[in-house]
Design a protein around this motif. Structure first.
Motif, PDB file in Angstrom:
ATOM      1  N   TYR A 196       0.830  -1.198   0.000  1.00  0.00           N
ATOM      2  CA  TYR A 196       0.000   0.000   0.000  1.00  0.00           C
ATOM      3  C   TYR A 196       0.869   1.254   0.000  1.00  0.00           C
ATOM      4  CZ  TYR A 196      -3.280   3.520   1.674  1.00  0.00           C
ATOM      5  OH  TYR A 196      -4.021   4.657   1.804  1.00  0.00           O
ATOM      6  N   LYS A 213       3.746  13.402  -2.945  1.00  0.00           N
ATOM      7  CA  LYS A 213       3.382  14.462  -1.997  1.00  0.00           C
ATOM      8  C   LYS A 213       2.397  13.945  -0.958  1.00  0.00           C
ATOM      9  CE  LYS A 213       2.818  19.232  -2.691  1.00  0.00           C
ATOM     10  NZ  LYS A 213       2.232  20.324  -3.496  1.00  0.00           N
ATOM     11  N   SER A 214       1.447  13.116  -1.421  1.00  0.00           N
ATOM     12  CA  SER A 214       0.502  12.537  -0.472  1.00  0.00           C
ATOM     13  C   SER A 214       1.222  11.625   0.498  1.00  0.00           C
ATOM     14  CB  SER A 214      -0.572  11.731  -1.209  1.00  0.00           C
ATOM     15  OG  SER A 214      -1.210  12.510  -2.161  1.00  0.00           O
ATOM     16  N   TYR A 225       2.784  13.620   3.140  1.00  0.00           N
ATOM     17  CA  TYR A 225       1.699  14.139   3.972  1.00  0.00           C
ATOM     18  C   TYR A 225       1.224  13.080   4.953  1.00  0.00           C
ATOM     19  CZ  TYR A 225      -3.301  15.063   4.774  1.00  0.00           C
ATOM     20  OH  TYR A 225      -4.534  15.216   5.316  1.00  0.00           O
ATOM     21  N   GLY A 265       3.006  10.755   6.152  1.00  0.00           N
ATOM     22  CA  GLY A 265       4.098  10.288   6.993  1.00  0.00           C
ATOM     23  C   GLY A 265       4.737   9.003   6.502  1.00  0.00           C
ATOM     24  N   LEU A 293       5.712  18.760   7.926  1.00  0.00           N
ATOM     25  CA  LEU A 293       6.159  18.600   6.549  1.00  0.00           C
ATOM     26  C   LEU A 293       7.307  19.540   6.213  1.00  0.00           C
ATOM     27  CD1 LEU A 293       2.671  18.284   4.908  1.00  0.00           C
ATOM     28  CD2 LEU A 293       4.502  16.614   4.686  1.00  0.00           C
ATOM     29  N   VAL A 295       6.580  13.587  10.618  1.00  0.00           N
ATOM     30  CA  VAL A 295       5.166  13.688  10.270  1.00  0.00           C
ATOM     31  C   VAL A 295       4.382  12.552  10.937  1.00  0.00           C
ATOM     32  CG1 VAL A 295       3.519  13.623   8.380  1.00  0.00           C
ATOM     33  CG2 VAL A 295       5.727  14.706   8.041  1.00  0.00           C
ATOM     34  N   LYS A 296       4.956  11.362  10.829  1.00  0.00           N
ATOM     35  CA  LYS A 296       4.278  10.180  11.336  1.00  0.00           C
ATOM     36  C   LYS A 296       4.041  10.297  12.842  1.00  0.00           C
ATOM     37  CE  LYS A 296       4.465   5.365  10.130  1.00  0.00           C
ATOM     38  NZ  LYS A 296       5.269   4.376   9.435  1.00  0.00           N
ATOM     39  N   ILE A 331       1.313  12.663  13.523  1.00  0.00           N
ATOM     40  CA  ILE A 331      -0.007  12.087  13.265  1.00  0.00           C
ATOM     41  C   ILE A 331      -0.429  11.258  14.476  1.00  0.00           C
ATOM     42  CG2 ILE A 331      -1.273  10.424  11.851  1.00  0.00           C
ATOM     43  CD1 ILE A 331       0.499  11.346   9.481  1.00  0.00           C
ATOM     44  N   PHE A 337      -4.584  17.333   9.618  1.00  0.00           N
ATOM     45  CA  PHE A 337      -4.237  18.407   8.673  1.00  0.00           C
ATOM     46  C   PHE A 337      -5.069  18.273   7.404  1.00  0.00           C
ATOM     47  CE2 PHE A 337      -0.576  19.926   5.687  1.00  0.00           C
ATOM     48  CZ  PHE A 337      -1.224  21.145   5.500  1.00  0.00           C
ATOM     49  N   ILE A 338      -5.834  19.297   7.117  1.00  0.00           N
ATOM     50  CA  ILE A 338      -6.593  19.335   5.862  1.00  0.00           C
ATOM     51  C   ILE A 338      -5.849  20.305   4.945  1.00  0.00           C
ATOM     52  CG2 ILE A 338      -8.808  19.907   4.799  1.00  0.00           C
ATOM     53  CD1 ILE A 338      -9.991  19.453   7.694  1.00  0.00           C
ATOM     54  N   PRO A 339      -5.087  19.798   3.991  1.00  0.00           N
ATOM     55  CA  PRO A 339      -4.185  20.670   3.225  1.00  0.00           C
ATOM     56  C   PRO A 339      -4.910  21.444   2.124  1.00  0.00           C
ATOM     57  CG  PRO A 339      -3.920  18.410   2.514  1.00  0.00           C
ATOM     58  CD  PRO A 339      -4.978  18.398   3.564  1.00  0.00           C
ATOM     59  N   MET A 385      -2.049  16.508  -2.475  1.00  0.00           N
ATOM     60  CA  MET A 385      -1.510  16.147  -1.181  1.00  0.00           C
ATOM     61  C   MET A 385      -2.522  15.396  -0.335  1.00  0.00           C
ATOM     62  SD  MET A 385       0.202  18.591   1.660  1.00  0.00           S
ATOM     63  CE  MET A 385       1.849  18.831   1.076  1.00  0.00           C
ATOM     64  N   GLY A 386      -3.698  15.943  -0.194  1.00  0.00           N
ATOM     65  CA  GLY A 386      -4.697  15.368   0.701  1.00  0.00           C
ATOM     66  C   GLY A 386      -5.182  14.012   0.256  1.00  0.00           C
ATOM     67  N   LEU A 403      -5.134   6.393   4.305  1.00  0.00           N
ATOM     68  CA  LEU A 403      -3.838   6.988   3.967  1.00  0.00           C
ATOM     69  C   LEU A 403      -2.960   7.177   5.206  1.00  0.00           C
ATOM     70  CD1 LEU A 403      -2.220   8.085   1.591  1.00  0.00           C
ATOM     71  CD2 LEU A 403      -3.269  10.313   1.952  1.00  0.00           C
ATOM     72  N   LYS A 404      -3.603   7.597   6.305  1.00  0.00           N
ATOM     73  CA  LYS A 404      -2.806   7.820   7.515  1.00  0.00           C
ATOM     74  C   LYS A 404      -2.945   6.689   8.519  1.00  0.00           C
ATOM     75  CE  LYS A 404      -2.503  12.824   7.584  1.00  0.00           C
ATOM     76  NZ  LYS A 404      -2.952  14.056   8.257  1.00  0.00           N
ATOM     77  N   ASN A 413      -1.789   1.478   9.107  1.00  0.00           N
ATOM     78  CA  ASN A 413      -1.017   0.642  10.016  1.00  0.00           C
ATOM     79  C   ASN A 413      -1.726   0.386  11.337  1.00  0.00           C
ATOM     80  OD1 ASN A 413       1.260  -0.804   9.676  1.00  0.00           O
ATOM     81  ND2 ASN A 413       2.633   0.958   9.637  1.00  0.00           N
ATOM     82  N   GLU A 429      -9.645  12.812   8.475  1.00  0.00           N
ATOM     83  CA  GLU A 429      -8.857  13.542   9.467  1.00  0.00           C
ATOM     84  C   GLU A 429      -9.527  13.546  10.834  1.00  0.00           C
ATOM     85  OE1 GLU A 429      -5.648  14.644   8.930  1.00  0.00           O
ATOM     86  OE2 GLU A 429      -6.027  13.422   7.155  1.00  0.00           O
TER      87      GLU A 429
END
Lengths: 359, 308, 504
Positions: free
Chosen positions: A227, A237-238, A241, A243, C307, C327-328, C331, C337-339, C345-346, C359-360, C363, C416
């Motif tokens: 993933y 870039k994402s 963002y 991490g 970032l 960054v991690k 988080i 963060f809403i870019p 990016m978002g 995305l975030k 894991n 988010e």
């Protein structure tokens, strides 16, 4: 307004697997026609050449056995290269990573402790993998940390690795009483076994290749590691963002890719040549680039295309008696790649015939 | 003294062998297109020159064929990258593989056979009499002298002419030129074809001036060294020439020292230019701290009118 | 009365089924500043693109200097004397101002003479009172100076009609005033100027005539002196009513969630983008950041999210120093963060909703085990959020790039806030969204604030800032000009601070 018909190209919204297959097939066919013209231009009969290839290499049991053998290094290099291409990393150093793998494996077999049989095989394979991985890491580190162009560094490392290999084969590692650059034979107990299916002899290496391809496929589809790689390849870039460490993943993918190229060296060493020779990679690393591209980076397709390309490579020997230059295989690869790239345009765009004024 | 002259005049020859390709790639990249296939195109140039010279015994005709070969390859590359907007990296690799394979295929007949027709050294009157410098710079072949003219011309073109101004803009933002009514596609076609022609000449220099024989893969990475030098030189022909000389020096230092150091494997000396390339590349392009680079902003990006 | 130099008659432009301009008539007189007013999507840019030859109208005619003309291309328009300054400048950053101008000039000599070129531009800039250093490279210039180069480009080429697309959007208030003064001087010397804008006060103040477009049609045309706020408002937005959602503020605001002390951040060019910025945000508070875009807002958001590196200063989250965290790690410390760049990016544009949702959190135990993704759990979570936030989907296997901007934004926000953040950074949360979606987004932010989340909201719309924030910090040129209580200040004060005027 005039009713003149106008041609233009429109971007396709969706991709379909069937269309990809048809367009690729047509491209390859056109490439074969083009190669035919080139074969004709050096004074041979293209149809005769193609016929010989087909009957001697692709359709006879011996031909198939040899084709599968020759495909082994291509397959592993191809799988490795496809991995990096997927990450938009241009690793064109499979050739050198292959050589580095062979050197590491050879060092163990020739000078390491006397471990033979399956354990010896596994350790040799590991050494090959590590050799290739380290060779790739040498380029991956400057790429990851300082953004140094990896296509140039990996290529330069090819020349260096091949020179070391040549030096060893002609110098310290050379088999006594031999004029050509080659080492002693690997112990027979460490040969990669081959099994009979029907009347065709198949190297176990092919199955290992298929398993590796399946592992890569599943890793991309089902794991968090895959993933992360997908996110990085689609939008760096994402990834930042979110991490996801791009550096770490570059290092990982490059060393994995180098390792697979190193394994390609092992396959050739223990499965085909049984000894190390001066110019062992023999362009497999470059052919792998074409294979990876033609396979659209899909690991299973890499396996299939590698087998076909293994046959193409073998056919050189058969058609040389017809007066065709030995470089025919590389030439055909290049032409096929050009045509497939051009064909790809029709995957991304479609031809629209529009009447003016109605746009 | 003789050793130094030998090393330096060898360095000049080596530099010129990568400079034609380097200048070609500089113009191509300045126009916003990256051609990774330098090596393959050089091989095609080397092969086509040798084959023509071998069969016709005519050096001028051989060079004409070399130029045509380069131009045809350039048209193929331009068609793929500009018209079809395919990925430039992939296309570059395709040119690399096509060039390597096709040159081997078409050149096999004459491989390793002596051609006995090459660009010989022409000592320039008066100039070659200058001690040391004369031997290094003015006792060379015709292609080296042409390069002496080409370098200032290329620099002048890029920085001092209207077309050069457009070229510099083309690699930065093609949309601006398009809006000003220039034909972006035609310009890129032109610079790509110019580039590949120069690369082919570089190859011919290797096979018809440096050596006098065709061998498969004989450029041995020079195309890549040229490619790396372009980035190292910040797309500036003058710096490019300096870089090429440095490489020529390193490479010739090795092959000349070899005689004095018999115990050392020759491979170490042959590997020096490749190691040097990596080191130079890391030093010159590594962004250890963020800085403003001279890389054309639109490099390797296809120009698609619709997605402006 | 001045003579009309240009007339556009009954212009209609359709894109497929969408009608962008319908039966539009526009007359431009010699020496006037004509403002084209309207909301985003009202058809202003389309009309001007028709005039500059980028689009061809489906019907209608253009009369220029008394003759009917068919404008074939932007080049043709420029040759006629019609030039446009786009919002995104058509300049080459690595070339000098003079070089950029000559790139655009067909009469440019074959061999360039630096001095000659620079003198010519110098003269042109003096003639039209446009202060530009001809030898400076574009990337070294301020946005205002770049804009002047764009204008000189057109003037030097001999343009009689200048079209400027939202020229004040990138400028501070002071720079904007300066620019309009310059435009006035040009008009006095006989040039005709069209200004596209959506700011009413600005067009009332600086234009001669105003044409209002709404839904692709001309809604009203008037002389500037006849214009009133009421008349313009009615023409621009019609009878739609605004429902202001004022943040009444929650009860306690004691706990400091985010504290920044003298933070210095560099931008991509290596210049200081934030200069010794200090601020603190409490739990349950919305802290608004006002300022003209490009004054350090992006860097502010990114340095808090991790970032971007802070060159100096410290950032505390709930009293803990997080300045050096990745960054991690941030988080994990629940900074959401809403870019501002939704699709670069978002979200990962080529991936599906499910894939973007994690995305975030890919894991986290909830969504993966031993490195294997739990696809079912992810899909269920997304389904629940689609319902809760009324996200309209194009299909679950379709890439998110096919969704509308509002729904993309909702997806990002859903992701988010699902992590139950303690700090929520949002950059331009309603930019580019239609009214409905923007309101929904604001509602979600207010909910979060009520829950006790500290919210940092960057916006360029003062309305939004005043409606939503408890306090407003004003950024100008990387400096925090002042931090004001939104109930005790007014638009004018904030506007002045945005333009760099010191607070007394």
């Amino acid at each position: 307004m005039s009713a003149m018909n106008k041609f233009r190209f429109e971007k396709r919204e969706k991709q379909s697997a069937l269309r990809t297959l048809i367009i690729t097939a047509v491209s390859v066919l056109l490439a074969l026609v083009c190669c035919g013209i080139l074969i004709f231009s050096v004074g041979s009969k293209p149809l005769k050449v193609y016929e010989t290839m087909l009957t001697q290499v692709f359709l006879s049991p011996t031909g198939i056995k040899n084709m599968l053998r020759s495909s082994l290094p291509l397959m592993f290099c191809g799988l490795g290269v496809a991995l990096t291409f997927k990450m938009n990393l241009n690793n064109i150093g499979a050739e050198g990573q292959y050589a580095a793998g062979v050197i590491a494996g050879g060092a163990f077999v020739l000078f390491g402790p006397d471990i033979e049989g399956v354990p010896g095989m596994i350790i040799t394979a590991l050494c090959c993998f590590l050799g290739g991985a380290i060779w790739a890491l040498i380029c991956a580190i400057p790429k990851a940390y300082w953004g140094v162009n990896e296509s140039i560094t990996t290529l330069m490392m090819n020349y260096i690795a091949l020179m070391i290999l040549a030096y060893l084969c002609l110098g310290p590692w050379k088999m006594p009483r031999q004029n050509t650059g080659m080492t002693e034979r690997i112990p027979r107990s460490m040969d990669i076994p081959e099994i009979m299916i029907g009347d065709i002899q198949i190297s176990v290496g092919v199955f290992i290749g298929i398993i590796v391809a399946a592992l890569i496929y599943c890793a991309y589809k089902y794991t968090t590691g895959g993933y992360q790689l997908t996110v990085i390849s689609k939008s760096p870039k994402s990834a930042q963002y979110a991490g996801i460490s791009i550096k770490k993943n570059i290092l990982m993918v490059m060393s994995l890719s180098g390792g697979l190229a190193g394994l390609a060296g092992f396959m050739q060493y223990a499965g085909v040549a049984h000894r190390i020779v001066e110019n062992m990679p023999n362009n497999a690393g470059y052919t792998a680039i074409v294979i990876a591209y033609l396979s659209r980076l899909n690991p299973f397709t890499v396996v299939v295309v590698s087998i076909l390309f293994g046959g193409l490579q073998n056919s050189t020997a058969y058609v040389q008696s017809l007066g065709v230059p030995s470089q025919i295989a590389t030439m055909m690869q290049g032409v096929i790649m050009i045509f497939v790239i051009a064909g790809d345009f029709f995957q991304r765009y479609r031809l629209v015939i529009a009447k003016e004024g109605k746009a | 003294m003789n050793l130094i002259v030998a090393i330096l005049s060898g360095a000049v020859v080596y530099a010129v062998s990568v400079l034609y390709a380097g200048i070609g790639e500089t113009f191509t990249e300045r126009s916003g297109v990256m051609n990774l296939g330098v090596e393959g195109i050089m091989l095609m140039g080397a092969m086509s020159g040798c084959v023509t010279a071998f069969h016709t015994r005519n050096l001028a005709l051989a060079m004409l064929i070399v130029i045509l070969t380069g131009a045809v390859l350039g048209l193929i590359f331009a068609f793929l990258t500009v018209t079809l907007q395919s990925d430039q990296t992939v296309c570059g690799m395709a040119m690399l593989i096509l060039g390597t394979g096709l040159s081997g295929f078409l050149g096999e007949d004459i491989a390793s056979k002596p051609i006995n027709l090459k660009f010989t050294k022409i000592p320039l009157p008066v100039l070659s009499e200058i001690p040391i410098i004369g031997d290094i710079l003015f006792n060379q072949n015709l292609l080296v002298y042409i390069m002496y003219l080409l370098l200032p011309l290329a620099t002048f073109y890029i920085y001092k002419t209207r077309w050069g101004l457009k070229l510099r803009a083309l690699g930065e933002n093609p949309a601006v030129l398009d809006a000003a009514g220039e034909n972006v596609f035609a310009m890129r076609y032109g610079y790509i074809v110019f580039g590949t022609t120069m690369m082919a000449i570089s190859g011919a220099f290797v096979s018809l001036a440096q050596t006098n024989v065709w061998q498969e893969g004989m450029t041995a990475g020079k195309g890549w060294i040229a490619f790396a030098l372009v980035a190292f030189s910040s797309w500036n022909p003058a710096t490019l020439a300096l870089g090429a000389l440095l490489f020529g020096f390193i490479s010739n230092l090795g092959s000349n020292l070899q005689i004095y150091l018999p115990g050392v494997p020759t491979e170490i000396f042959s590997a020096m230019p490749y190691v040097a390339t990596i080191v130079v590349l890391i030093i010159s392009t590594g962004n250890f701290r963020k800085k403003h680079t001279a890389e054309p902003a639109a490099l390797a990006k296809a120009y698609d009118r619709e997605s402006r | 009365m001045k003579e009309p130099i240009l007339e556009m008659r009954n212009i209609t432009k359709k894109f497929g089924k969408v009608v962008a301009n319908e039966d539009v008539n526009l007359t431009l007189n010699e020496g006037e500043i004509h403002a084209l007013l309207g909301e985003n999507g009202a058809g202003k840019s389309t009309l001007m693109n028709v005039l500059t030859g980028i689009y061809k109208p489906n019907s209608g005619a253009i009369y220029y200097k008394g003759n009917k003309v068919k404008i074939k291309s932007p080049r043709h328009a420029v040759d006629l004397g019609i030039g446009m300054v786009h919002q995104h400048f058509h300049l080459i950053p690595t070339l000098s101002a003079a070089e950029n101008v000559f790139l655009y000039t067909p009469s440019c000599k074959r061999v360039l003479h630096k001095k000659e070129m620079e003198d010519a531009i110098e003269n042109c800039s003096k003639e039209f009172h446009l202060d530009v250093d001809p030898s400076a490279k574009i990337w070294q210039m301020s946005v205002g100076e770049q804009q002047r180069v764009e204008i000189i480009k057109l003037l030097y080429r001999g343009a009689d009609i200048l079209i400027l697309d939202e020229p004040s959007a990138v400028l501070t208030a002071q720079e904007a005033v300066e620019m309009f003064k310059n435009l006035r001087k040009m008009a006095e010397s006989g040039k005709s100027v069209v200004v596209i804008s959506h700011k009413m006060n600005e067009v009332m103040q600086f234009a001669d005539r105003i044409t209002v477009l709404k839904g692709g049609k001309v809604e009203d045309t008037m002389l500037a002196e006849e214009a009133t706020v009421e008349r313009l408002t009615k023409a621009v937005v019609g009878d739609r009513e605004f429902v202001p959602q004022t943040n009444e503020g929650s009860a306690k605001k004691e706990q400091v969630v985010l504290e920044m002390k003298d933070v210095v951040v560099k931008n991509d060019k290596g210049l200081n983008a934030l200069k010794n910025v200090s601020l603190n945000i409490h739990a349950g508070e919305i802290f608004g950041i006002a300022g003209v875009a490009g004054n350090g807002q992006k860097e502010l958001a990114e340095v808090i999210a991790g970032l971007r590196k802070a060159e100096e200063g410290t950032i505390f989250l709930n009293g803990e120093d997080v300045t050096k965290l990745s960054v991690k790690e941030r988080i994990r410390k629940k900074i959401a963060f809403i870019p501002e760049d939704r699709l670069t990016m978002g979200l990962v544009p080529g991936m599906t909703m499910d894939e973007n949702r994690v995305l975030k959190q890919y894991n986290e135990q909830q969504f993966s085990k031993h490195g294997i993704l739990k696809k079912k759990a992810i899909s269920d979570a997304v389904d629940a959020e689609i319902e809760r936030h009324e996200i309209k989907i194009v299909g679950k296997s379709a890439p998110v790039s096919l969704m509308s901007g509002g729904n993309q934004q909702k997806l990002i926000i859903a992701r988010e806030i699902s992590g139950e953040p303690t700090l929520l950074i949002c950059a331009y949360p309603s930019r580019g969204l239609d009214m409905g979606a923007a309101e929904a987004v604001r509602q979600i932010l207010l909910e979060q604030c009520k829950k006790g989340v500290a919210v940092l909201m960057i916006s360029e719309e003062l309305d939004e800032l005043f409606q939503m924030s408890d306090r407003i910090g004003v950024l100008c040129d990387g400096e925090m000009m002042a931090i004001l209580d939104s109930h005790e200040t007014d638009y004018e004060t904030v506007g002045r601070l945005m333009s760099g005027e010191r607070y007394e």
